[in-house]
Design a protein around this motif. Sequence first.
Motif, PDB file in Angstrom:
ATOM      1  N   LEU A   1       0.823  -1.206   0.000  1.00 28.19           N
ATOM      2  CA  LEU A   1       0.000   0.000   0.000  1.00 28.19           C
ATOM      3  C   LEU A   1       0.857   1.256   0.000  1.00 28.19           C
ATOM      4  O   LEU A   1       0.557   2.235  -0.698  1.00 28.19           O
ATOM      5  CB  LEU A   1      -0.929   0.006   1.211  1.00 28.19           C
ATOM      6  CG  LEU A   1      -2.092  -0.990   1.179  1.00 28.19           C
ATOM      7  CD1 LEU A   1      -2.789  -1.036   2.537  1.00 28.19           C
ATOM      8  CD2 LEU A   1      -3.094  -0.622   0.080  1.00 28.19           C
ATOM      9  N   SER A   2       1.936   1.240   0.781  1.00 33.45           N
ATOM     10  CA  SER A   2       2.811   2.420   0.821  1.00 33.45           C
ATOM     11  C   SER A   2       3.461   2.652  -0.535  1.00 33.45           C
ATOM     12  O   SER A   2       3.617   3.795  -0.979  1.00 33.45           O
ATOM     13  CB  SER A   2       3.882   2.259   1.905  1.00 33.45           C
ATOM     14  OG  SER A   2       4.774   1.202   1.601  1.00 33.45           O
ATOM     15  N   ASP A   3       3.806   1.569  -1.213  1.00 35.00           N
ATOM     16  CA  ASP A   3       4.395   1.689  -2.547  1.00 35.00           C
ATOM     17  C   ASP A   3       3.371   2.218  -3.549  1.00 35.00           C
ATOM     18  O   ASP A   3       3.660   3.114  -4.339  1.00 35.00           O
ATOM     19  CB  ASP A   3       4.921   0.320  -2.994  1.00 35.00           C
ATOM     20  CG  ASP A   3       5.684   0.382  -4.300  1.00 35.00           C
ATOM     21  OD1 ASP A   3       6.330   1.410  -4.561  1.00 35.00           O
ATOM     22  OD2 ASP A   3       5.629  -0.597  -5.066  1.00 35.00           O
ATOM     23  N   ALA A   4       2.155   1.675  -3.514  1.00 36.39           N
ATOM     24  CA  ALA A   4       1.115   2.066  -4.470  1.00 36.39           C
ATOM     25  C   ALA A   4       0.667   3.512  -4.263  1.00 36.39           C
ATOM     26  O   ALA A   4       0.408   4.238  -5.227  1.00 36.39           O
ATOM     27  CB  ALA A   4      -0.081   1.119  -4.353  1.00 36.39           C
ATOM     28  N   LEU A   5       0.589   3.931  -2.998  1.00 35.32           N
ATOM     29  CA  LEU A   5       0.122   5.283  -2.679  1.00 35.32           C
ATOM     30  C   LEU A   5       1.258   6.307  -2.669  1.00 35.32           C
ATOM     31  O   LEU A   5       1.002   7.503  -2.534  1.00 35.32           O
ATOM     32  CB  LEU A   5      -0.567   5.292  -1.304  1.00 35.32           C
ATOM     33  CG  LEU A   5      -1.886   4.526  -1.201  1.00 35.32           C
ATOM     34  CD1 LEU A   5      -2.271   4.335   0.266  1.00 35.32           C
ATOM     35  CD2 LEU A   5      -2.994   5.261  -1.957  1.00 35.32           C
ATOM     36  N   ARG A   6       2.495   5.816  -2.806  1.00 31.12           N
ATOM     37  CA  ARG A   6       3.686   6.661  -2.695  1.00 31.12           C
ATOM     38  C   ARG A   6       3.739   7.299  -1.314  1.00 31.12           C
ATOM     39  O   ARG A   6       4.044   8.478  -1.141  1.00 31.12           O
ATOM     40  CB  ARG A   6       3.752   7.707  -3.801  1.00 31.12           C
ATOM     41  CG  ARG A   6       3.673   7.135  -5.201  1.00 31.12           C
ATOM     42  CD  ARG A   6       4.662   6.000  -5.438  1.00 31.12           C
ATOM     43  NE  ARG A   6       6.054   6.441  -5.362  1.00 31.12           N
ATOM     44  CZ  ARG A   6       7.070   5.641  -5.064  1.00 31.12           C
ATOM     45  NH1 ARG A   6       6.843   4.382  -4.766  1.00 31.12           N
ATOM     46  NH2 ARG A   6       8.291   6.108  -5.016  1.00 31.12           N
ATOM     47  N   TYR A   7       3.396   6.505  -0.304  1.00 28.65           N
ATOM     48  CA  TYR A   7       3.461   6.894   1.099  1.00 28.65           C
ATOM     49  C   TYR A   7       4.738   6.302   1.707  1.00 28.65           C
ATOM     50  O   TYR A   7       5.433   5.507   1.083  1.00 28.65           O
ATOM     51  CB  TYR A   7       2.252   6.341   1.866  1.00 28.65           C
ATOM     52  CG  TYR A   7       1.007   7.194   1.822  1.00 28.65           C
ATOM     53  CD1 TYR A   7       0.776   8.114   0.799  1.00 28.65           C
ATOM     54  CD2 TYR A   7       0.034   7.067   2.806  1.00 28.65           C
ATOM     55  CE1 TYR A   7      -0.377   8.880   0.775  1.00 28.65           C
ATOM     56  CE2 TYR A   7      -1.125   7.828   2.792  1.00 28.65           C
ATOM     57  CZ  TYR A   7      -1.330   8.737   1.774  1.00 28.65           C
ATOM     58  OH  TYR A   7      -2.481   9.498   1.753  1.00 28.65           O
ATOM     59  N   TYR A   8       5.008   6.685   2.933  1.00 29.56           N
ATOM     60  CA  TYR A   8       6.125   6.109   3.673  1.00 29.56           C
ATOM     61  C   TYR A   8       5.603   5.042   4.623  1.00 29.56           C
ATOM     62  O   TYR A   8       4.479   5.121   5.100  1.00 29.56           O
ATOM     63  CB  TYR A   8       6.884   7.204   4.432  1.00 29.56           C
ATOM     64  CG  TYR A   8       7.453   8.242   3.505  1.00 29.56           C
ATOM     65  CD1 TYR A   8       8.543   7.941   2.697  1.00 29.56           C
ATOM     66  CD2 TYR A   8       6.878   9.507   3.402  1.00 29.56           C
ATOM     67  CE1 TYR A   8       9.053   8.875   1.810  1.00 29.56           C
ATOM     68  CE2 TYR A   8       7.388  10.452   2.521  1.00 29.56           C
ATOM     69  CZ  TYR A   8       8.475  10.132   1.728  1.00 29.56           C
ATOM     70  OH  TYR A   8       8.974  11.058   0.859  1.00 29.56           O
ATOM     71  N   TYR A   9       6.447   4.068   4.911  1.00 30.04           N
ATOM     72  CA  TYR A   9       6.030   2.899   5.684  1.00 30.04           C
ATOM     73  C   TYR A   9       6.676   2.862   7.068  1.00 30.04           C
ATOM     74  O   TYR A   9       7.875   3.099   7.207  1.00 30.04           O
ATOM     75  CB  TYR A   9       6.379   1.616   4.926  1.00 30.04           C
ATOM     76  CG  TYR A   9       6.120   0.356   5.706  1.00 30.04           C
ATOM     77  CD1 TYR A   9       7.186  -0.356   6.276  1.00 30.04           C
ATOM     78  CD2 TYR A   9       4.830  -0.133   5.892  1.00 30.04           C
ATOM     79  CE1 TYR A   9       6.955  -1.520   7.002  1.00 30.04           C
ATOM     80  CE2 TYR A   9       4.601  -1.293   6.622  1.00 30.04           C
ATOM     81  CZ  TYR A   9       5.653  -1.975   7.164  1.00 30.04           C
ATOM     82  OH  TYR A   9       5.426  -3.114   7.890  1.00 30.04           O
ATOM     83  N   PHE A  10       5.883   2.579   8.082  1.00 26.20           N
ATOM     84  CA  PHE A  10       6.358   2.412   9.444  1.00 26.20           C
ATOM     85  C   PHE A  10       5.786   1.128  10.032  1.00 26.20           C
ATOM     86  O   PHE A  10       4.641   0.769   9.755  1.00 26.20           O
ATOM     87  CB  PHE A  10       5.891   3.562  10.343  1.00 26.20           C
ATOM     88  CG  PHE A  10       6.762   4.778  10.337  1.00 26.20           C
ATOM     89  CD1 PHE A  10       7.989   4.776  10.980  1.00 26.20           C
ATOM     90  CD2 PHE A  10       6.331   5.938   9.719  1.00 26.20           C
ATOM     91  CE1 PHE A  10       8.772   5.906  10.999  1.00 26.20           C
ATOM     92  CE2 PHE A  10       7.112   7.072   9.733  1.00 26.20           C
ATOM     93  CZ  PHE A  10       8.334   7.062  10.373  1.00 26.20           C
TER      94      PHE A  10
END
Length: 298
Positions: A131-140
């Motif tokens: 999801l972080s990759d698809a949304l271009r978000y950062y992952y924690f």
Amino acid sequence: MEMSLIHSSCRNLQFCCSKFIQFRFEGGGGRSSLISPLFTKVGSFHSLQTTTTSISTETTTSMLRRPATKKISSSLRDQHEISGTTANVVELDPSLPVKKKAIQILPELKGTSIFLVGINNIMKYSLGKLLSDALRYYYFDSDSLVEQAAGGESSAKSFKERDEEGFRNSETEVLKQLSSMGRLVVCAGDGAVQSSTNLAFLRHGISIWVDIPLDLVAREVTENASSEILANLTKLYEEMREGYATADATVSLQKVASQLGYDNMAAVTVEDMAMEVLREIEKLTRMKKMMEAAGRPF
């Protein structure tokens, strides 16, 4: 990023790791401009500062990162002879539909963070990273942050046994910091649903309960899950169930398998789950938009 979390329950407990967030590429020389958020203690509050630095694009991160896009094998073409003619077979990236859906909902999402709750398991972690990759978000991963703050997994376990209240306070501090930021996908640990304070921090974003059958979770521990392992997981599930149920939406692996017509739940992929999560997020953002419109004066 230099990230320092000093917990009120243990002044000597400090988490500090050098991680960087990629901001933009400059030229073709393998250099990039980076922004690194820096948490600092100011009085009784924490403030977020940003500093700019440059490092090579080979720098990798683990705790805070925007996952690198997988190399798509669509350029690999196998030649097959079919009835005397040649056909090109293209192997596609299975995450492409997920990324396409993510692009569709991004404008309405407006940078709102996503919190994944539920018993920790491989599917939950894989889902968060996709999801972080698809949304271009950062992952924690909030549990990993707490563990690193305590000096590692064994130290965190010892800290929890020695001072459970202090450990819970450190979990709350991590959630407080994460909830103050946007554009994150967070795999939240069980501590996130164990207090009203932590649940309130989850309200800063969209929370999704990733519901995985306990027998599948148990098989991650051992191929032949014992009754003891299942009993422990069931006890944990019952303790956390009420907190999990406060999530904005639930994505059940069993339900997804039924919708797709799978007899075997193990056939459900992380991409299948990600599509369902994005559909739920889309419903929530549409509902919020409708409520905002209804509340506006004529």
